[in-house]
Each structure stands twice: as structure tokens, then as C-alpha cells.
Design a protein around this motif. Structure first.
Motif, PDB file in Angstrom:
ATOM      1  N   ARG A 131       0.898  -3.130  -1.637  1.00 50.89           N
ATOM      2  CA  ARG A 131       1.040  -3.897  -0.360  1.00 50.89           C
ATOM      3  C   ARG A 131       0.070  -3.568   0.727  1.00 50.89           C
ATOM      4  O   ARG A 131      -0.137  -2.296   0.841  1.00 50.89           O
ATOM      5  CB  ARG A 131       2.588  -3.715   0.511  1.00 50.89           C
ATOM      6  N   CYS A 132      -0.748  -4.526   1.044  1.00 53.98           N
ATOM      7  CA  CYS A 132      -2.064  -4.379   1.931  1.00 53.98           C
ATOM      8  C   CYS A 132      -1.816  -5.195   2.913  1.00 53.98           C
ATOM      9  O   CYS A 132      -1.644  -6.304   2.912  1.00 53.98           O
ATOM     10  CB  CYS A 132      -3.321  -4.303   1.040  1.00 53.98           C
ATOM     11  N   SER A 178       7.462   0.624   9.777  1.00 52.27           N
ATOM     12  CA  SER A 178       7.296   1.678   9.057  1.00 52.27           C
ATOM     13  C   SER A 178       5.838   1.719   8.398  1.00 52.27           C
ATOM     14  O   SER A 178       5.103   2.840   8.035  1.00 52.27           O
ATOM     15  CB  SER A 178       8.350   1.699   7.801  1.00 52.27           C
ATOM     16  N   PHE A 179       5.215   0.589   7.841  1.00 54.06           N
ATOM     17  CA  PHE A 179       3.878   0.540   7.618  1.00 54.06           C
ATOM     18  C   PHE A 179       2.975   1.156   8.609  1.00 54.06           C
ATOM     19  O   PHE A 179       1.858   1.856   8.331  1.00 54.06           O
ATOM     20  CB  PHE A 179       3.577  -0.959   7.153  1.00 54.06           C
ATOM     21  N   LYS A 180       3.232   0.635   9.832  1.00 49.88           N
ATOM     22  CA  LYS A 180       2.088   1.296  10.863  1.00 49.88           C
ATOM     23  C   LYS A 180       2.259   2.695  11.113  1.00 49.88           C
ATOM     24  O   LYS A 180       1.416   3.429  11.315  1.00 49.88           O
ATOM     25  CB  LYS A 180       2.466   0.351  12.283  1.00 49.88           C
ATOM     26  N   ILE A 240       1.589   6.833  -1.627  1.00 54.54           N
ATOM     27  CA  ILE A 240       0.371   6.965  -0.956  1.00 54.54           C
ATOM     28  C   ILE A 240      -0.073   5.933   0.001  1.00 54.54           C
ATOM     29  O   ILE A 240       0.227   4.783  -0.213  1.00 54.54           O
ATOM     30  CB  ILE A 240      -0.788   7.114  -2.182  1.00 54.54           C
ATOM     31  N   THR A 241      -0.712   6.269   1.042  1.00 60.05           N
ATOM     32  CA  THR A 241      -1.110   5.500   2.180  1.00 60.05           C
ATOM     33  C   THR A 241      -2.477   5.547   2.553  1.00 60.05           C
ATOM     34  O   THR A 241      -3.026   6.801   2.224  1.00 60.05           O
ATOM     35  CB  THR A 241      -0.654   5.683   3.546  1.00 60.05           C
ATOM     36  N   SER A 242      -3.169   4.298   2.247  1.00 61.08           N
ATOM     37  CA  SER A 242      -4.819   4.461   2.297  1.00 61.08           C
ATOM     38  C   SER A 242      -5.134   3.431   3.449  1.00 61.08           C
ATOM     39  O   SER A 242      -4.408   2.561   3.827  1.00 61.08           O
ATOM     40  CB  SER A 242      -5.367   3.943   0.993  1.00 61.08           C
ATOM     41  N   GLU A 298      -8.660  -2.540   5.701  1.00 54.30           N
ATOM     42  CA  GLU A 298      -7.730  -2.756   4.807  1.00 54.30           C
ATOM     43  C   GLU A 298      -6.535  -1.448   4.641  1.00 54.30           C
ATOM     44  O   GLU A 298      -7.462  -0.610   4.237  1.00 54.30           O
ATOM     45  CB  GLU A 298      -8.157  -3.297   3.538  1.00 54.30           C
ATOM     46  N   ALA A 299      -5.492  -1.648   5.054  1.00 57.92           N
ATOM     47  CA  ALA A 299      -4.592  -0.361   4.975  1.00 57.92           C
ATOM     48  C   ALA A 299      -3.518  -0.928   3.899  1.00 57.92           C
ATOM     49  O   ALA A 299      -3.128  -2.053   3.658  1.00 57.92           O
ATOM     50  CB  ALA A 299      -3.788  -0.226   6.263  1.00 57.92           C
ATOM     51  N   CYS A 300      -3.208  -0.063   3.149  1.00 62.54           N
ATOM     52  CA  CYS A 300      -2.286  -0.292   1.820  1.00 62.54           C
ATOM     53  C   CYS A 300      -1.211   0.977   1.571  1.00 62.54           C
ATOM     54  O   CYS A 300      -1.292   2.027   2.053  1.00 62.54           O
ATOM     55  CB  CYS A 300      -3.201  -0.258   0.472  1.00 62.54           C
ATOM     56  N   MET A 301       0.111   0.576   1.226  1.00 61.93           N
ATOM     57  CA  MET A 301       0.673   1.314   0.781  1.00 61.93           C
ATOM     58  C   MET A 301       0.762   1.035  -0.716  1.00 61.93           C
ATOM     59  O   MET A 301       1.484   0.281  -1.229  1.00 61.93           O
ATOM     60  CB  MET A 301       2.359   0.994   1.250  1.00 61.93           C
TER      61      MET A 301
END
Length: 659
Positions: free
Chosen positions: A623-624, A633-635, A606-608, A615-618
Motif C-alpha cells: 500500500r503506497c 496509522s499510515f502517517k 516495513i515502512t518506506s 511515495e511512502a509505502c507500508m
């Protein structure tokens, strides 16, 4: 300039002091109601951002006092301007009644107190006329309604006492006709409060969200945002999402990003690159065998209900038995995390269906099905019924509103009515007493409400806990006991499911029925300090399950509630549906104006992204980081999320324009 009051102007002091005292009392009442409803300071159901540290509380009260100070000085300035040229003062009681009455009216509208009071009283009266006791009646109203009434009575008593005390302390004299100047003290108080009110919320998002729950702050922030909205696009500088392009009306937070025009209108992910999105299918006819459809929705049933045990006992043995011989997919994701939007997506196959759009109710009715609705909640709430054509197409329509006299709690607000499953099954048994009812294909919808907060009501058996946690004792410190209370409620709904299955088998219609059991969303049980659903995007709040008695239903990855309509139609046509892998979009709020968005993909990843904080989170990795600082990969995951959301918005807007 002169001081705010002249020495001889005792009458002016009396008026100002009276208004100050009145608003202090009203402020105390408002905060008490807000804490009771939203858990501002104590946390609780649906409150993900409680003001629970000493620093946050200090900042909150500073901001709240500043907004109230601006309200007081504003009211005082208006009074002075209106009556300054008059030869006499307006009656103090009249002024206080106007000021207090308007504020109380706004509070009543905000917290819907009128509906609570009238319905609670009538419910208690009916209970006593039916043979109940006065003690029972008092228990019925021992919730936020009782607290609200007590607070109102206390506020009225304080109001009368302060008025009488001030009148004796500062008696009216013929010489007390001089109006005060609104000089340095007035302007100093107003503008210092304004400055603090702008600075304080930026220190904490929790403080900002808490202040947004209050009336005085809401008036201030709305006015300040309007004044600083130079390009008239709805966003100013004093906002949780400030406008980074204050003089460009085409670029602002949550603007619709137009694909391939070289402009990043919303400020996220660059210029929008569209991705393929599933579209809502038109109504289709079911012909041939036309098996019955039995759809059971269990309120707030989490994805992990299947397989969970409490004290060695399975939570959902009947559900597991159906899954073993049929099919199960878990998790399945709600798109919004709330009941109304979830049911609309489930029946329509769309993220955000318009009223009158295609739905299971409309297509099965046109295919010759008779439709029966047996719901423990009011299905007109949130326009569920109107959107998907539930009431207009149902041959039998029995919901929480119709069975309101049987509700489990005194609260009669539409969003709070809960009717026990046993009453629904009794109504079903009455309407389907003879085998002739099954001569035509039937579409039956059941909505079981017992796992809804507070997870226990009178008459619910205690199978998985010795003592359910009372609502008044629910807190993060009693998480284990709360979770047992919740799972006990799910177990009770599962028992009622077993009763329904037995009846269907007894009537000989089980084998010719497509049975689908699901939840509308999940529930957080203080695992991360949060209680409730639809406030944080994660697998517990948004994840539920799909179980059917038909084998062969499979999926390459997570599915969403919007997939249900196609799955059900395929099953009714005798097919074994397989859902291809695709990201499942989730939101907090409306599709066009969410506060947070997320996607589920690749199993349970889940990516938010939160728009108010950036704030972005995996989520599965906990991890935020700020969206502006992402790499690798987060981006990539966040950019994909933004493209999916933007494409869904563009599809929805294009459809609306076509219609």
C-alpha cells in the motif's frame, strides 16, 4: 538575422554535419553501454526502473536528443567563436578527434572500460599460457567487455567512413572561408531543446533516472541545477528533488533537521523529535576462556534460505542442522542492502562507521586472538578492510584480490571478482594443517561468494537444477529457472559450509568455537519485476538470517547487522544475548543523502519513503501513497520512520563533531 548557414558556406555545413554525425555515433555507443551495464531498456540485475514502455522510451529519447542537441550546438558555438576571425578553418579531422576523444574518455571513465580491457586481456593470455584454448579465451571475454570493444571498433569505423564521405562530398575550396552566423536557427534549436529537457523528465521518474545515467544529460542537469540554485545550498529547480525554499539556504531537501528549533529544515515530518538510538560501543577486551570465533558470510543469501526446498530438496541442510541445535533469527536486516556497507556495520556495530572506528578485528586482536581472513571477494573494495582494520590486524589475509588468478569470471574489476569457496577452504586447510595453530584463540572470517549474480560459474555442481540459466538468458520471463539457478548456488555454498564444519569437528575445535553464519543482504529474483539488491526496500532485498551454533540467542523483533558485534561479543563472553525490540533503519544510499529510507519493526512490518517521488509505502501491505496525503496509522508509521532517520543523522553528525 541571417540563417544558420549562408548558401556559400558549404564548409560550415561539412563541419556541423561531421560533428553531428560523430556525436550521433557516440550517443549510440553510450546507450548501448548503458543498457548493457544498467539495463536501461531491457531491465536486469540492479535495475528497478527500466524504460520498458513505448511512452517511456519516447520520452527518454526526446530528452536524450534534446540534451545531445544542446551539446552539439554548444560545441558548434564555441568553434565559431574561436575561429570566426581566423583566415582558415581548423582541420576537420583534428576537431572531430578532439570532440570524439573527450567524449570517449568520459565514457571510458564512466564505464571503467580501461580496467576491464587490460585485465580481461591479461586473464585470457594467462589462461592460454596455462594450457587453455583460444575458444576458452574467447568465452572468458564474452561479456560486457567484448560488447564494449565491439562498440568502440564499430564507432571508429563509422567515424572514418563518415569523415571520408563528407570530405569527398564537400571538397575544400579557397572561397570557403566564410564562417556561418549563429542566428535564429542556432538559438531556436538550443532554447527549444532546453525547454523540452526541463519538461520531459517530470513525466516519469523512470525516464528521469534513465537520463541521469547519460553524460550529456548529466552535464545539462548539473549546469541547470547550478544556475537555479539561488541560495547556494546545492539544490535548484531542475532536480529530482527541487528546492521548495529557493531563497533560504537553511531549508532544502535532505537538510539536517535540527531538533526542537521550531523549523522543519528538510520538509518532512515537521520539526525533528529525537528518539533513542543505539550507539557504537568502544573496543572491549575478551578475557577468560576466549573461545574461537568462526564467522561465515554467504553473499546475497536471503532470509528464507532456511526452510526453502526446491524439487523436494532443502536448499540449506547444513545451515538448518546448525540452527536446530543452536539459534536462528530470521529475518535480519541489512541497513543499506549492499556488501561494503553491510560488512562495515556487521564488524563495527555502527550504521556508518568512520575509518579507524571500533570493530571486532581491533578488539579481538588486542584480546590475544590470531586472525585469519579467507574471502572470495577483494576486502579492500569500498574501504571495508581499512574501515574495520581487517588487513592491518590479520595474521593471515587471503582474499579475492590475492587469489585473482583463480577467479571464476574474466572481469577483474574489484567489485566483480568472485573466487569459488573451494579455493578458500584449500587455503584454510593449508594454513591450519597442524593442531598447534589452535593453541591460541582464533578469529576466522570466511566470505562465500557463489550466490552472487549471475548465480552460476564453471565447476559449481548442479544439485537443484538440471540447467543453470546463462547470464545472457536472464529475464523476468524465465523467473522460475532463474530462481532455481540462484537456490542451486546457495545450496553449493551450504555444501562448502558443511565441509568447513566437518574440518572444525575433525580438528576438535567445534565445541570451543562460536560459529556465526549469515548473509550480507538478500536478493530479489523478479518477484516484483526486480532483480538484485539495494534498490528497493523490502524483505527480500534487505532480509537475511543469523544462525549460530550457540543456543539461547533471541530477539523481540527484527534486528539489524549493526547488532551483530554486540551479539558476538556476548557469545564470546559465555552469555546468551537477547535483543530488545526497536526499529531497524534501512537506506538506499548514504545516511545523509539517501534516495529512500525504511524501517522494519513489529515482526516484518516495513515502512518506506522515497525522497525523489514522495511515495511512502507500508511494504508488507503493498500500500503506497504520497507522503503529503497520509492520515491515521499510515502517517504515524511514516512519521516514526522520519524521526528514526533524523535521529540517526543527528547522532552521526554529533559524533563526527565530537571526534
Amino acid at each position: 538575422m541571417r540563417n544558420f548557414f549562408t548558401k556559400s558556406d558549404m564548409r560550415g555545413k561539412l563541419y556541423f554535419g561531421a560533428i553531428l554525425a560523430l556525436i550521433c555515433v557516440l550517443g549510440g555507443l553510450e546507450l548501448a553501454l548503458a543498457d548493457r551495464k544498467y539495463g536501461l531498456f531491457t531491465g536486469g540485475f540492479g535495475q528497478s526502473q527500466a524504460i520498458d514502455t513505448l511512452t517511456e522510451r519516447g520520452l527518454f529519447f526526446m530528452g536524450y536528443i534534446c540534451s545531445m542537441a544542446m551539446l552539439i550546438t554548444g560545441i558548434w558555438w564555441i568553434i565559431v567563436r574561436i575561429f570566426r576571425s581566423k583566415k582558415s578553418w581548423p582541420p576537420l579531422f583534428f576537431l572531430m578527434t578532439i570532440v570524439g576523444g573527450v567524449y570517449l574518455l568520459l565514457l571510458a571513465l564512466t564505464f571503467k572500460l580501461g580496467q576491464y580491457f587490460s585485465d580481461t586481456m591479461s586473464f585470457a593470455l594467462m589462461a592460454n599460457l596455462g594450457g587453455g584454448s583460444l575458444t576458452d579465451a574467447m568465452l572468458f571475454v564474452s561479456n560486457e567487455i567484448f560488447v564494449g570493444i565491439a562498440a568502440l571498433l564499430l564507432g571508429l569505423a563509422c567515424y572514418i567512413y563518415i569523415f571520408r564521405w563528407l570530405s569527398r562530398k564537400f571538397p575544400v575550396r579557397s572561397t570557403d572561408l566564410i564562417w556561418p552566423a549563429h542566428g535564429r536557427l542556432f538559438y531556436g534549436l538550443f532554447f527549444s531543446s532546453l525547454l523540452l529537457a526541463i519538461i520531459v523528465p517530470g513525466a516519469s521518474i523512470d525516464v528521469q533516472n534513465g537520463l541521469n545515467r547519460t553524460l550529456a544529460w548529466g552535464l545539462f542537469s548539473e549546469a541547470a541545477n547550478t544556475v537555479t540554485d539561488f541560495d547556494n545550498d546545492g539544490y535548484g529547480w531542475v532536480s529530482s528533488m527541487p528546492d521548495q525554499h529557493p531563497f533560504d539556504s537553511a531549508r532544502y531537501p535532505l537538510a539536517l533537521d535540527i531538533p526542537a528549533n521550531g523549523i522543519d529544515e528538510d520538509g518532512y515530518g515537521g520539526d525533528l523529535q529525537l528518539v533513542a538510538m543505539p550507539s557504537q560501543q568502544p573496543n572491549t577486551a575478551i578475557s577468560g576462556n576466549r573461545p574461537n570465533l568462526i564467522l561465515i558470510v554467504i553473499e546475497s543469501a536471503r532470509y528464507d534460505a532456511i526452510g526453502t526446498q526446491v524439487n523436494g530438496q532443502p536448499v540449506a541442510p547444513n545451515l538448518e542442522a546448525i540452527a536446530k541445535s543452536g539459534s536462528v533469527i530470521a529475518p535480519v536486516f541489512s541497513h543499506v542492502g549492499f556488501t561494503t556497507a553491510s560488512l562495515k556495520s556487521m564488524f563495527s556495530g555502527a550504521l556508518q562507521p568512520a575509518i579507524g572506528s571500533s570493530s571486532l578485528y581491533r578488539e579481538l586482536k588486542s584480546s590475544g586472538y590470531e586472525i585469519g581472513v579467507f574471502s572470495g571477494q577483494p576486502e579492500d573494495f569500498g574501504d571495508i578492510s581499512q574501515t574495520v582494520g581487517m588487513r592491518e590486524n590479520a595474521d593471515i589475509f587471503i582474499d579475492g584480490e590475492k587469489l585473482k588468478h583463480l577467479r571464476a569470471f574474466s572481469n577483474g574489476a574489484q567489485g566483480s571478482i568472485l573466487v569459488d569457496e573451494s579455493h578458500l577452504l584449500n587455503a584454510f586447510a593449508d594454513k591450519y594443517a597442524g593442531p598447534a595453530k589452535w593453541d591460541k584463540p582464533q578469529f576466522l572470517y570466511f566470505n562465500f561468494q557463489s550466490p552472487h549474480f549471475p548465480y552460476f560459474h564453471e565447476g559449481m555442481p548442479l544439485a537443484l537444477t538440471d540447467r543453470p540459466l546463462p547470464r545472457s538468458e536472464i529475464s523476468a520471463g524465465k523467473r522460475d529457472q532463474l530462481q532455481q539457478t540462484y537456490w542451486n548456488a546457495v545450496h553449493y555454498s551450504d555444501q562448502q559450509l558443511g565441509e568447513l564444519v566437518s574440518r572444525l569437528k575433525q580438528d576438535g575445535v567445534w565445541d570451543n568455537s562460536v560459529v556465526v553464519i549469515t548473509g550480507d543482504h538478500g536478493e530479489d529474483l523478479f518477484e516484483d519485476g526486480m532483480l538484485g539488491h539495494g534498490h528497493n526496500i523490502n524483505i527480500r532485498q534487505y532480509g537475511t538470517f543469523l544462525v549460530t551454533n550457540r543456543p539461547g540467542v533471541t530477539a523481540d523483533g527484527p534486528i539489524g547487522l549493526r547488532d551483530y558485534r554486540n551479539i558476538i561479543l556476548s557469545l564470546l563472553k559465555g552469555k546468551k544475548p537477547h535483543i530488545a525490540a526497536k526499529p531497524v533503519l534501512m537506506m538506499i544510499g548514504d545516511l545523509d543523502r539517501p534516495t529512500q529510507i525504511g524501517i522494519a519493526e513489529g515482526g516484518s512490518n516495513i515502512t518506506s519513503l522515497r525522497f525523489d517521488t514522495g511515495e511512502a509505502c507500508m511494504v508488507e501491505q503493498k500500500r503506497c501513497a504520497n507522503v503529503r496525503s497520509l492520515t491515521g496509522s499510515f502517517k504515524d508509521r511514516v512519521d516514526r520512520l522520519i524521526r528514526v532517520w533524523g535521529s540517526a543523522r543527528w547522532q552521526n553528525r554529533s559524533k563526527a563533531e565530537r571526534d
